[in-house]
Design an enzyme around this catalytic site. Structure first.
Site, short mmCIF file in Angstrom:
data_model
loop_
_atom_site.label_atom_id
_atom_site.label_comp_id
_atom_site.label_asym_id
_atom_site.label_seq_id
_atom_site.Cartn_x
_atom_site.Cartn_y
_atom_site.Cartn_z
N HIS A 17 141.67 24.18 29.35
CA HIS A 17 142.01 23.86 30.84
C HIS A 17 142.76 25.04 31.53
CE1 HIS A 17 138.22 21.57 31.47
NE2 HIS A 17 137.52 21.88 30.99
N LYS A 41 124.64 16.64 39.74
CA LYS A 41 124.85 16.54 38.50
C LYS A 41 125.90 15.28 38.66
CE LYS A 41 126.69 17.99 34.57
NZ LYS A 41 127.21 19.27 32.98
N ARG A 90 135.77 29.09 23.36
CA ARG A 90 136.44 28.18 22.49
C ARG A 90 136.10 28.37 21.06
NH1 ARG A 90 134.95 22.90 25.88
NH2 ARG A 90 133.15 25.22 26.71
N SER A 127 135.96 18.55 27.90
CA SER A 127 135.83 17.38 29.01
C SER A 127 134.50 16.41 27.97
CB SER A 127 135.48 18.08 30.56
OG SER A 127 136.40 18.87 30.72
P1 ADP Z 1 131.57 24.93 32.35
O1 ADP Z 1 130.81 23.16 33.20
O2 ADP Z 1 130.93 25.99 33.88
O3 ADP Z 1 131.91 25.35 30.79
P2 ADP Z 1 134.41 23.80 32.20
O4 ADP Z 1 135.04 22.81 33.00
O5 ADP Z 1 133.41 22.52 30.61
O6 ADP Z 1 133.20 24.02 32.51
O7 ADP Z 1 135.01 24.71 31.16
C1 ADP Z 1 135.89 26.17 32.39
C2 ADP Z 1 136.35 26.69 31.53
O8 ADP Z 1 137.41 26.53 30.83
C3 ADP Z 1 135.21 27.54 30.99
O9 ADP Z 1 135.77 29.33 30.97
C4 ADP Z 1 135.38 27.09 29.67
O10 ADP Z 1 135.04 28.63 28.18
C5 ADP Z 1 137.15 27.35 29.12
N1 ADP Z 1 137.70 25.93 28.60
C6 ADP Z 1 136.23 24.53 28.29
N2 ADP Z 1 137.56 23.96 27.45
C7 ADP Z 1 138.53 24.70 26.89
C8 ADP Z 1 139.55 24.24 25.69
N3 ADP Z 1 139.40 23.18 24.90
N4 ADP Z 1 140.11 25.75 25.87
C9 ADP Z 1 140.16 26.77 26.46
N5 ADP Z 1 138.98 26.71 27.41
C10 ADP Z 1 138.33 25.91 27.98
#
Ligand code: ADP
Length: 164
Positions: A17, A41, A90, A127
Site C-alpha cells: 500500500h 465487516k 498486483r 493484508s
Molecule cells: P481493498 O479491500 O479495497 O482491496 P486493500 O486495503 O486490500 O483494500 O487495498 C487497497 C489498495 O491497495 C488497492 O488498490 C490494492 O490493489 C492496493 N494494494 C493492496 N496490496 C498491495 C500490494 N501488495 N502492492 C501494491 N498495491 C497493493
C-alpha cells in the site's frame, strides 16, 4: 490543485500500500488515503486505529491526508472534489474486479481510475495474508511498517517478530 484518492481497507497497511501511496504522492499535489468503514465487516484493527497508523507511516510525505468514508467511493470523491482514483494492480487476479469497479465508477459519476503496477517485491502481499501469517506466529517483518509489527504482536502475542 491536482488531487487523487487511494481507497482501501488498510487492515493493516502494508509496504505494498505504502509504495502506491508514495508514488501517487510524487505525481499529485494532494493524496487522500480513504479508509473504507464497513459496518458489516469488522476488521482486525478498527478504522480509527488504521487511520492512526496510516497518519504515522505517511507523515514523511507531507501531501497525504487520511480520511475514512462509508458508502460509495464516487460520493466521497465528488464531495471532496477528487477526480481520480489510484489503485494498485498486483496480478491478473486483481484485474477482473478492478476493471469492473473502475467501469462502474466511471459510469456513475465520471470518476477516473488510474492503475499503478505493483512493485514486484510486494506483488504477493495482502493484508489478509499478513494477518494469517502473523496470527500463527510467522515473521512478517519487511512486509509491514514497524508500527504495524508492534500492533500485530500486541494482538497475536510475542511470536510475531517486531524486529525490522
Ligand atoms: P481493498 O479491500 O479495497 O482491496 P486493500 O486495503 O486490500 O483494500 O487495498 C487497497 C489498495 O491497495 C488497492 O488498490 C490494492 O490493489 C492496493 N494494494 C493492496 N496490496 C498491495 C500490494 N501488495 N502492492 C501494491 N498495491 C497493493
Amino acid at each position: 490543485m491536482r488531487r487523487c484518492v487511494c481507497p482501501g481497507s488498510f487492515d493493516p497497511v502494508t509496504y505494498g500500500h505504502l509504495d502506491v501511496v508514495e508514488r501517487a504522492s510524487g505525481l499529485y499535489d494532494e493524496v487522500v488515503v480513504a479508509v473504507l468503514f464497513n459496518v458489516s465487516k469488522k476488521g482486525l484493527f478498527d478504522v480509527d486505529e488504521r487511520m492512526e497508523i496510516l497518519r504515522d507511516v505517511t507523515e514523511h510525505l507531507g501531501n497525504v491526508r487520511i480520511q475514512s468514508f462509508e458508502g460509495l467511493l464516487v460520493d466521497f470523491a465528488s464531495q471532496n472534489d477528487i477526480p481520480v482514483v489510484i489503485r494498485g494492480l498486483r496480478a491478473v487476479t486483481d484485474f477482473d474486479y478492478e476493471l469492473s469497479m473502475a467501469q462502474m465508477n466511471h459510469r456513475l459519476t465520471g470518476l477516473e481510475t488510474f492503475f499503478v503496477a505493483t512493485n514486484p517485491e510486494y506483488s504477493y502481499l495482502s493484508s489478509s495474508l499478513v494477518k494469517e501469517v502473523a496470527s500463527h506466529g510467522g515473521d512478517v517483518s519487511g512486509l509491514v511498517p514497524k508500527v504495524v509489527l508492534e500492533r500485530l504482536r500486541e494482538r497475536f502475542g510475542s511470536e510475531s517478530s517486531a524486529g525490522a
